[in-house]
Design an enzyme around this catalytic site. Structure first.
Site, PDB file in Angstrom:
ATOM      1  N   GLU A 251      -0.346   5.972  -7.001  1.00  0.00           N
ATOM      2  CA  GLU A 251      -0.466   7.431  -6.998  1.00  0.00           C
ATOM      3  C   GLU A 251       0.584   8.061  -6.085  1.00  0.00           C
ATOM      4  O   GLU A 251       1.229   9.054  -6.449  1.00  0.00           O
ATOM      5  CB  GLU A 251      -1.873   7.826  -6.534  1.00  0.00           C
ATOM      6  CG  GLU A 251      -2.125   9.318  -6.508  1.00  0.00           C
ATOM      7  CD  GLU A 251      -2.047   9.962  -7.877  1.00  0.00           C
ATOM      8  OE1 GLU A 251      -1.711  11.166  -7.947  1.00  0.00           O
ATOM      9  OE2 GLU A 251      -2.327   9.268  -8.880  1.00  0.00           O
ATOM     10  N   LYS A 254       4.124   7.699  -7.621  1.00  0.00           N
ATOM     11  CA  LYS A 254       4.310   8.631  -8.741  1.00  0.00           C
ATOM     12  C   LYS A 254       4.661  10.026  -8.231  1.00  0.00           C
ATOM     13  O   LYS A 254       5.600  10.670  -8.717  1.00  0.00           O
ATOM     14  CB  LYS A 254       3.043   8.717  -9.590  1.00  0.00           C
ATOM     15  CG  LYS A 254       2.840   7.580 -10.564  1.00  0.00           C
ATOM     16  CD  LYS A 254       1.757   7.929 -11.582  1.00  0.00           C
ATOM     17  CE  LYS A 254       0.457   8.312 -10.918  1.00  0.00           C
ATOM     18  NZ  LYS A 254      -0.603   8.660 -11.895  1.00  0.00           N
ATOM     19  N   ASN A 255       3.892  10.493  -7.239  1.00  0.00           N
ATOM     20  CA  ASN A 255       4.131  11.829  -6.694  1.00  0.00           C
ATOM     21  C   ASN A 255       5.491  11.918  -6.016  1.00  0.00           C
ATOM     22  O   ASN A 255       6.220  12.912  -6.182  1.00  0.00           O
ATOM     23  CB  ASN A 255       3.024  12.184  -5.694  1.00  0.00           C
ATOM     24  CG  ASN A 255       1.664  12.340  -6.348  1.00  0.00           C
ATOM     25  OD1 ASN A 255       1.565  12.521  -7.558  1.00  0.00           O
ATOM     26  ND2 ASN A 255       0.612  12.253  -5.553  1.00  0.00           N
TER      27      ASN A 255
END
Length: 409
Positions: A251, A254-255
Site C-alpha cells: 500500500e 503504491k502511494n
C-alpha cells in the site's frame, strides 16, 4: 418437514441475542506472537486448539456484534449491513454448536475445522460489504461530525476484530488441516519465525513497480538500506506474519510511486524512493521516503478516515451484490495491521517536497501481543459522547481591522 425446518430456523434466530449477551460478557484473550509460535511448533495439539477456539471465537464475535448496534439506525437498515449482520450471526451460531461436543472425537475435530474454513470463506467480503454500507448511508443521509467520529471509532475496532478472528482461524486450519504452503515449509501457520524483512520489502516493491509500469509506463527507482543494531552486518529477521507486512508495504509503495510519477511527469527522470530498515532492541522500523509533493497537514488525518475517502465508487458485481475494489481503505487497514501486534504506521509529510511513511513493529515476539477491542463501559461511553464546542479560539475568515476605530458621535 418444511415446517420442522422453519421452526428450527426461527428457534436459532431467537437464540442469537442470548448467545451474543452470553459471550460478550467475557473479554477476549490476546495472544502473543511467541504463544502462537510455541503452540504451533511444539507438538501442536488439535484438541487443545479446538477447546480454546470454540470459546474464544464466539467471545470475539459477540464483543464486536454488540458494538454494531451503536451504528446509526439508518445505516443498520442498509442492505449491506443487513447482509453483514447475517454473516456474523450465522458464524456465531455455527461455532456455538460445538460448545458441548466431545473434543476426543476425531469427527468433531474434523467438522470444526471444516466449519472454520466455511466461516473464513463467508467473511471474505466483509471489508467491501461494510464499505458499501457506509457509501449507501452517506449518499442517502450525508454525514455529521458525531456520526463521523463514531463510525471511525467503530470501523477501526470492527476491522481489527476481523484481522484477529482470521488470524486464529488461519493458524488452526493451516496447522491441522494439512494445507501447509510447500513454498514455506518452515512457517508456523501464517507466521514466519525467521521473517526476512528486507525480502518482504523487495517483494512488495516489485509488485508495486509492475503495477506502476503498467499504468504509467514508468516507475521510480527504489533504494533500500538496512541497519542491524543488534547484530551488525547480519540480515534483519523477526517473528512476524509476512502477509501482514506485505499488505502494509504494498500500500505504501503504491502511494509513493503514484505520487512520484504524477508530481514529476514532465521531468526527464524520476527521483528515487528511499527505504531504510532498522532493527533495534525493541523496535523494527521501516521508513519510506518519497518526493511525490507531499500532503498538506490538514489532510493527513483524512488519509486514515473511512468517511472521507476520495476514491471513486467501486464497480459492482451484481452476482455477489458486493463491490470488488476501490474504497480508498488501504491506509487505514494497513495501520490496523501494524497496530494488531502493538506496532504502528505513521505519515509525516512536507507539502511541496514529499512524504515519509514509517512502520513500527515489535522486535521481540514476547512483546508482539494482539491488540483486541473489548465491549465494556468505556466503549459504550465513547458512542454516547457528542462533540462539544472547541475550547480554543478559531480564527475567523474576516479578521477584525483592529487599527481603525469608527467612533460615532
Amino acid at each position: 418437514m418444511k415446517i420442522a425446518r422453519y421452526l428450527m430456523r426461527n428457534t436459532a434466530l431467537a437464540n442469537i441475542p442470548k448467545q451474543i449477551e452470553r459471550f460478550s460478557k467475557y473479554s477476549p484473550s490476546p495472544l502473543s506472537m511467541k504463544q502462537f509460535l510455541d503452540f504451533g511448533s511444539a507438538n501442536a495439539c488439535e484438541k487443545t486448539s479446538f477447546v480454546f477456539l470454540r470459546q474464544e471465537l464466539p467471545v470475539r464475535l459477540a464483543n464486536i456484534m454488540k458494538e454494531v448496534d451503536f451504528l446509526p439506525d439508518k445505516m443498520l437498515c442498509t442492505p449491506s449491513l443487513q447482509l453483514l449482520q447475517s454473516w456474523y450471526a450465522q458464524s456465531l451460531m455455527e461455532i456455538v454448536e460445538f460448545q458441548e461436543k466431545n473434543p476426543d472425537d476425531g469427527k468433531v475435530l474434523s467438522n470444526f475445522t471444516e466449519a472454520l474454513v466455511n466461516i473464513r470463506n463467508r467473511h471474505n467480503n466483509v471489508i467491501p460489504t461494510m464499505a458499501q454500507g457506509v457509501i449507501e448511508y452517506k449518499e442517502s443521509f450525508g454525514v455529521d461530525p458525531v456520526t463521523n467520529q463514531n463510525v471511525q471509532y467503530f470501523l477501526d475496532r470492527f476491522y481489527m476484530s476481523r484481522i484477529s478472528i482470521r488470524m486464529l482461524i488461519n493458524q488452526h486450519t493451516l496447522i491441522f488441516e494439512g494445507s501447509r504452503n510447500p513454498a514455506h515449509p518452515k512457517h508456523i501457520g501464517s507466521i514466519d519465525p525467521n521473517c526476512d524483512v528486507v525480502e518482504v520489502v523487495k517483494d512488495a516493491c516489485e509488485s508495486s513497480k509492475m503495477l506502476c509500469d503498467q499504468y504509467y509506463l514508468a516507475s521510480p527507482e527504489v533504494i533500500i538500506k538496512q541497519v542491524n543494531a543488534k547484530a551488525v552486518g547480519q540480515p534483519l529477521h523477526i517473528v512476524y506474519v509476512p502477509s501482514h507486512l506485505y499488505h502494509m508495504l504494498f500500500e505504501l509503495f503504491k502511494n509513493a510511486m503514484r505520487a512520484t510519477v504524477e508530481t514529476h511527469e514532465s521531468c526527464p527522470s524520476l527521483p528515487p524512493i528511499e527505504v531504510m530498515v532498522s532493527l533495534g532492541d525493541e523496535d523494527l522500523t521501516i521508513k519510506m521516503l518519497d518526493r511525490g509533493g507531499g500532503v498538506p497537514l490538514r489532510k493527513i488525518d483524512r488519509l486514515f478516515s473511512y468517511m472521507y475517502s476520495t476514491a471513486p465508487r467501486p464497480v459492482m458485481d451484481n452476482s455477489l451484490n458486493a463491490p470488488l475494489a476501490g474504497f480508498g481503505y488501504g491506509l487505514p487497514i494497513s495501520r490496523l495491521y501494524a497496530k494488531y501486534f502493538q506496532g504502528d504506521l505513521q505519515l509525516y509529510s512536507m507539502e511541496g517536497y514529499g512524504t515519509s511513511a514509517v512502520i513500527y513493529l515489535k522486535a521481540l515476539s514476547t512483546e508482539s501481543v494482539e491488540r483486541l477491542p473489548v465491549f465494556n463501559k468505556s466503549a459504550w461511553r465513547h458512542y454516547q459522547t457528542s462533540i462539544e464546542a472547541d475550547d480554543w479560539c478559531m480564527p475567523s475568515k474576516e479578521p477584525k481591522k483592529l487599527g481603525k476605530y469608527n467612533v460615532k458621535v
